[in-house]
Motif scaffolding. Structure first.
Motif, PDB file in Angstrom:
ATOM      1  N   ILE A  63      21.989 -25.682  64.815  1.00 58.57           N
ATOM      2  CA  ILE A  63      21.360 -24.950  65.925  1.00 58.57           C
ATOM      3  C   ILE A  63      20.524 -25.913  66.754  1.00 58.57           C
ATOM      4  O   ILE A  63      20.700 -26.034  67.954  1.00 58.57           O
ATOM      5  CB  ILE A  63      20.500 -23.783  65.405  1.00 58.57           C
ATOM      6  CG1 ILE A  63      21.366 -22.790  64.616  1.00 58.57           C
ATOM      7  CG2 ILE A  63      19.802 -23.078  66.569  1.00 58.57           C
ATOM      8  CD1 ILE A  63      20.564 -21.736  63.858  1.00 58.57           C
ATOM      9  N   GLY A  64      19.585 -26.565  66.102  1.00 61.57           N
ATOM     10  CA  GLY A  64      18.815 -27.619  66.744  1.00 61.57           C
ATOM     11  C   GLY A  64      17.581 -27.162  67.501  1.00 61.57           C
ATOM     12  O   GLY A  64      17.520 -26.065  68.046  1.00 61.57           O
ATOM     13  N   ASP A  65      16.601 -28.041  67.512  1.00 61.28           N
ATOM     14  CA  ASP A  65      15.382 -27.877  68.313  1.00 61.28           C
ATOM     15  C   ASP A  65      15.404 -28.901  69.443  1.00 61.28           C
ATOM     16  O   ASP A  65      15.984 -29.981  69.302  1.00 61.28           O
ATOM     17  CB  ASP A  65      14.141 -28.117  67.446  1.00 61.28           C
ATOM     18  CG  ASP A  65      13.959 -27.048  66.377  1.00 61.28           C
ATOM     19  OD1 ASP A  65      13.865 -25.873  66.743  1.00 61.28           O
ATOM     20  OD2 ASP A  65      13.923 -27.400  65.179  1.00 61.28           O
ATOM     21  N   PRO A  66      14.757 -28.587  70.584  1.00 63.38           N
ATOM     22  CA  PRO A  66      14.666 -29.581  71.653  1.00 63.38           C
ATOM     23  C   PRO A  66      14.018 -30.873  71.131  1.00 63.38           C
ATOM     24  O   PRO A  66      13.105 -30.806  70.314  1.00 63.38           O
ATOM     25  CB  PRO A  66      13.768 -28.896  72.695  1.00 63.38           C
ATOM     26  CG  PRO A  66      13.929 -27.426  72.417  1.00 63.38           C
ATOM     27  CD  PRO A  66      14.103 -27.328  70.934  1.00 63.38           C
ATOM     28  N   PRO A  67      14.477 -32.065  71.531  1.00 63.86           N
ATOM     29  CA  PRO A  67      15.503 -32.300  72.555  1.00 63.86           C
ATOM     30  C   PRO A  67      16.922 -32.361  71.996  1.00 63.86           C
ATOM     31  O   PRO A  67      17.853 -32.706  72.711  1.00 63.86           O
ATOM     32  CB  PRO A  67      15.092 -33.669  73.105  1.00 63.86           C
ATOM     33  CG  PRO A  67      14.528 -34.369  71.912  1.00 63.86           C
ATOM     34  CD  PRO A  67      13.813 -33.314  71.113  1.00 63.86           C
ATOM     35  N   GLU A  68      17.095 -32.042  70.710  1.00 61.66           N
ATOM     36  CA  GLU A  68      18.421 -32.081  70.087  1.00 61.66           C
ATOM     37  C   GLU A  68      19.026 -30.683  69.942  1.00 61.66           C
ATOM     38  O   GLU A  68      19.868 -30.447  69.081  1.00 61.66           O
ATOM     39  CB  GLU A  68      18.329 -32.744  68.702  1.00 61.66           C
ATOM     40  CG  GLU A  68      17.814 -34.165  68.733  1.00 61.66           C
ATOM     41  CD  GLU A  68      18.750 -35.088  69.490  1.00 61.66           C
ATOM     42  OE1 GLU A  68      19.969 -34.882  69.431  1.00 61.66           O
ATOM     43  OE2 GLU A  68      18.255 -36.016  70.152  1.00 61.66           O
ATOM     44  N   GLU A  69      18.595 -29.760  70.777  1.00 58.11           N
ATOM     45  CA  GLU A  69      19.065 -28.376  70.694  1.00 58.11           C
ATOM     46  C   GLU A  69      20.545 -28.268  71.033  1.00 58.11           C
ATOM     47  O   GLU A  69      21.020 -28.858  71.999  1.00 58.11           O
ATOM     48  CB  GLU A  69      18.259 -27.512  71.653  1.00 58.11           C
ATOM     49  CG  GLU A  69      18.597 -26.033  71.597  1.00 58.11           C
ATOM     50  CD  GLU A  69      17.723 -25.225  72.545  1.00 58.11           C
ATOM     51  OE1 GLU A  69      17.916 -25.362  73.764  1.00 58.11           O
ATOM     52  OE2 GLU A  69      16.831 -24.505  72.065  1.00 58.11           O
ATOM     53  N   ARG A  70      21.266 -27.497  70.225  1.00 57.16           N
ATOM     54  CA  ARG A  70      22.686 -27.239  70.487  1.00 57.16           C
ATOM     55  C   ARG A  70      22.895 -25.872  71.147  1.00 57.16           C
ATOM     56  O   ARG A  70      23.739 -25.720  72.011  1.00 57.16           O
ATOM     57  CB  ARG A  70      23.482 -27.307  69.182  1.00 57.16           C
ATOM     58  CG  ARG A  70      23.487 -28.688  68.525  1.00 57.16           C
ATOM     59  CD  ARG A  70      24.189 -29.722  69.395  1.00 57.16           C
ATOM     60  NE  ARG A  70      24.314 -30.998  68.716  1.00 57.16           N
ATOM     61  CZ  ARG A  70      23.449 -31.999  68.815  1.00 57.16           C
ATOM     62  NH1 ARG A  70      22.364 -31.855  69.575  1.00 57.16           N
ATOM     63  NH2 ARG A  70      23.636 -33.127  68.168  1.00 57.16           N
ATOM     64  N   PHE A  71      22.144 -24.862  70.712  1.00 54.86           N
ATOM     65  CA  PHE A  71      22.229 -23.550  71.369  1.00 54.86           C
ATOM     66  C   PHE A  71      20.978 -22.747  71.061  1.00 54.86           C
ATOM     67  O   PHE A  71      20.192 -23.091  70.179  1.00 54.86           O
ATOM     68  CB  PHE A  71      23.495 -22.786  70.966  1.00 54.86           C
ATOM     69  CG  PHE A  71      23.530 -22.301  69.546  1.00 54.86           C
ATOM     70  CD1 PHE A  71      23.134 -21.013  69.211  1.00 54.86           C
ATOM     71  CD2 PHE A  71      23.997 -23.122  68.527  1.00 54.86           C
ATOM     72  CE1 PHE A  71      23.186 -20.548  67.907  1.00 54.86           C
ATOM     73  CE2 PHE A  71      24.058 -22.673  67.210  1.00 54.86           C
ATOM     74  CZ  PHE A  71      23.649 -21.389  66.897  1.00 54.86           C
ATOM     75  N   ASP A  72      20.809 -21.651  71.815  1.00 50.62           N
ATOM     76  CA  ASP A  72      19.640 -20.789  71.666  1.00 50.62           C
ATOM     77  C   ASP A  72      20.052 -19.335  71.840  1.00 50.62           C
ATOM     78  O   ASP A  72      21.245 -19.014  71.860  1.00 50.62           O
ATOM     79  CB  ASP A  72      18.550 -21.182  72.662  1.00 50.62           C
ATOM     80  CG  ASP A  72      19.040 -21.099  74.111  1.00 50.62           C
ATOM     81  OD1 ASP A  72      20.183 -20.635  74.337  1.00 50.62           O
ATOM     82  OD2 ASP A  72      18.282 -21.503  75.010  1.00 50.62           O
ATOM     83  N   LEU A  73      19.068 -18.442  71.992  1.00 52.41           N
ATOM     84  CA  LEU A  73      19.373 -17.016  72.141  1.00 52.41           C
ATOM     85  C   LEU A  73      20.154 -16.745  73.420  1.00 52.41           C
ATOM     86  O   LEU A  73      21.017 -15.855  73.445  1.00 52.41           O
ATOM     87  CB  LEU A  73      18.084 -16.199  72.126  1.00 52.41           C
ATOM     88  CG  LEU A  73      18.268 -14.673  72.211  1.00 52.41           C
ATOM     89  CD1 LEU A  73      19.015 -14.160  70.983  1.00 52.41           C
ATOM     90  CD2 LEU A  73      16.917 -13.971  72.341  1.00 52.41           C
ATOM     91  N   ALA A  74      19.874 -17.509  74.475  1.00 50.87           N
ATOM     92  CA  ALA A  74      20.613 -17.315  75.731  1.00 50.87           C
ATOM     93  C   ALA A  74      22.103 -17.554  75.528  1.00 50.87           C
ATOM     94  O   ALA A  74      22.940 -16.848  76.111  1.00 50.87           O
ATOM     95  CB  ALA A  74      20.064 -18.257  76.806  1.00 50.87           C
ATOM     96  N   PHE A  75      22.455 -18.522  74.695  1.00 51.58           N
ATOM     97  CA  PHE A  75      23.876 -18.763  74.416  1.00 51.58           C
ATOM     98  C   PHE A  75      24.468 -17.604  73.626  1.00 51.58           C
ATOM     99  O   PHE A  75      25.584 -17.150  73.914  1.00 51.58           O
ATOM    100  CB  PHE A  75      24.065 -20.069  73.649  1.00 51.58           C
ATOM    101  CG  PHE A  75      25.507 -20.358  73.318  1.00 51.58           C
ATOM    102  CD1 PHE A  75      26.349 -20.894  74.281  1.00 51.58           C
ATOM    103  CD2 PHE A  75      26.024 -20.059  72.072  1.00 51.58           C
ATOM    104  CE1 PHE A  75      27.690 -21.133  73.989  1.00 51.58           C
ATOM    105  CE2 PHE A  75      27.357 -20.291  71.770  1.00 51.58           C
ATOM    106  CZ  PHE A  75      28.193 -20.836  72.737  1.00 51.58           C
ATOM    107  N   CYS A  76      23.745 -17.115  72.623  1.00 52.70           N
ATOM    108  CA  CYS A  76      24.214 -15.946  71.864  1.00 52.70           C
ATOM    109  C   CYS A  76      24.447 -14.772  72.809  1.00 52.70           C
ATOM    110  O   CYS A  76      25.434 -14.037  72.681  1.00 52.70           O
ATOM    111  CB  CYS A  76      23.191 -15.559  70.798  1.00 52.70           C
ATOM    112  SG  CYS A  76      22.877 -16.833  69.555  1.00 52.70           S
TER     113      CYS A  76
END
Length: 320
Positions: free
Chosen positions: A298-311
């Motif tokens: 899933i990842g946290d910034p700055p290595e985030e892969r996706f978030d709730l907006a993507f879901c």
């Protein structure tokens, strides 16, 4: 975000003469400004365009025989985010569950050790008790194991209980960390009123320990847990996800599942849900062709892969 519908006739967009002759119409300059505002407001929004032909009697002076009707809608929030536990919340299998199984076998003097590769194969079987039973049925039961089927069920249950105790000790000491981005995604969901649950084939006490000790009591009290023998059939059977949707009172098609394995993916899709795979150590090379999306984590910034907006984007629908 509420859905938005915008309608312009071809005359409004292309014929200026009728507009100039009417005292209540918009000037060309204002019209162009309004068009720019409209275009800006629809950036990033899917638009469905359909032609509507009006009857001759209803046409207004200067209009074309057809209009363009645009309707756009923001994607809805998921009704629920459903997380698998092992491999999704925490990469527990190799250095958590496997070690706890082996320590249990050693305590009971069974003469059994599951190495890394063997345990990877055994993970294709959902559920720890089912895993041990299948292994002993194939390789032979230990000499000190009971002979009757009913006694063997009780024997397996006792092994699994001890294994769970050893595993929970690892979790309580926080020797196994949460995977990157898990807490972030759960916090985003809870802040938006999205229901969150954990659906696992693992023992309920082990799953509760992970949720409580690693996510914290404040999050834990808002997360529903469906685990272990709460359903008679384990993944890839969809029973646990169907139970979760029914208990939470949500439509399966509005749920997004986070899984890490092929059997978990199969269970989620069979339940009629969207499924994102976050690959784990043991599942990196599995076939995830039917997944709605596949990430390393899933990842946290700055290595985030996706978030709730993507879901949320996985549930986007056109509204005509």
């Amino acid at each position: 975000m509420a859905s938005m519908a915008v309608c312009y006739s071809l005359a409004t967009l292309s014929s200026t003469k009728p507009l100039l002759s009417h005292k209540n119409t918009t000037s060309i300059a204002n019209l162009k400004s309004h068009e720019r505002t409209l275009q800006s407001s629809l950036v990033g929004t899917k638009i469905a365009i359909s032609k509507i032909t009006r009857p001759l009697s209803s046409r207004r002076l200067g209009t074309s025989s057809s209009e363009i009707t645009c309707s756009a809608s923001a994607s809805p929030l998921p009704s629920a985010l459903l997380f698998d536990c092992d491999g999704v919340l925490v990469d527990t299998e190799k250095d958590g569950h496997r070690i706890s199984f082996n320590d249990t076998f050693k305590e009971k003097e069974l003469g059994v050790t599951w190495d890394v590769d063997l345990y990877g194969e055994l993970l294709k079987i959902g559920g720890g008790k089912e895993r041990m039973t299948a292994y002993f049925n194939k390789t032979g039961w230990p000499e000190n194991a009971p002979k009757s089927e009913e006694e063997r069920k009780a024997f397996i249950a006792s092994l699994h209980k001890r294994k769970t105790e050893l595993f929970m000790a690892l979790i309580e000491k926080k020797l196994l960390p949460l995977r990157p981005g898990v807490a972030k995604l759960i916090d985003q969901a809870l802040a938006e009123g999205v229901k969150v649950a954990v659906c696992s084939t693992s023992n309920e006490k082990a799953v509760s320990a992970i949720v409580t000790f690693l996510l914290g009591p404040e999050r834990a009290e808002k997360i529903k847990i469906f685990a272990g023998d709460v359903v008679p059939r384990k993944k890839p059977d969809p029973a646990i996800y169907v139970l979760a949707a029914n208990t939470l009172g949500v439509d399966p098609s509005s749920c997004v599942v986070i899984e890490d394995s092929g059997i978990g993916l199969a269970a989620a899709k069979a339940a009629g849900m969207k499924c994102i795979v976050t690959k784990s150590g043991y599942t990196a090379n599995e076939d995830f062709l039917n997944a709605d999306a596949v990430f390393d984590f899933i990842g946290d910034p700055p290595e985030e892969r996706f978030d709730l907006a993507f879901c949320r984007s996985l549930l986007k629908q056109y509204v005509s």
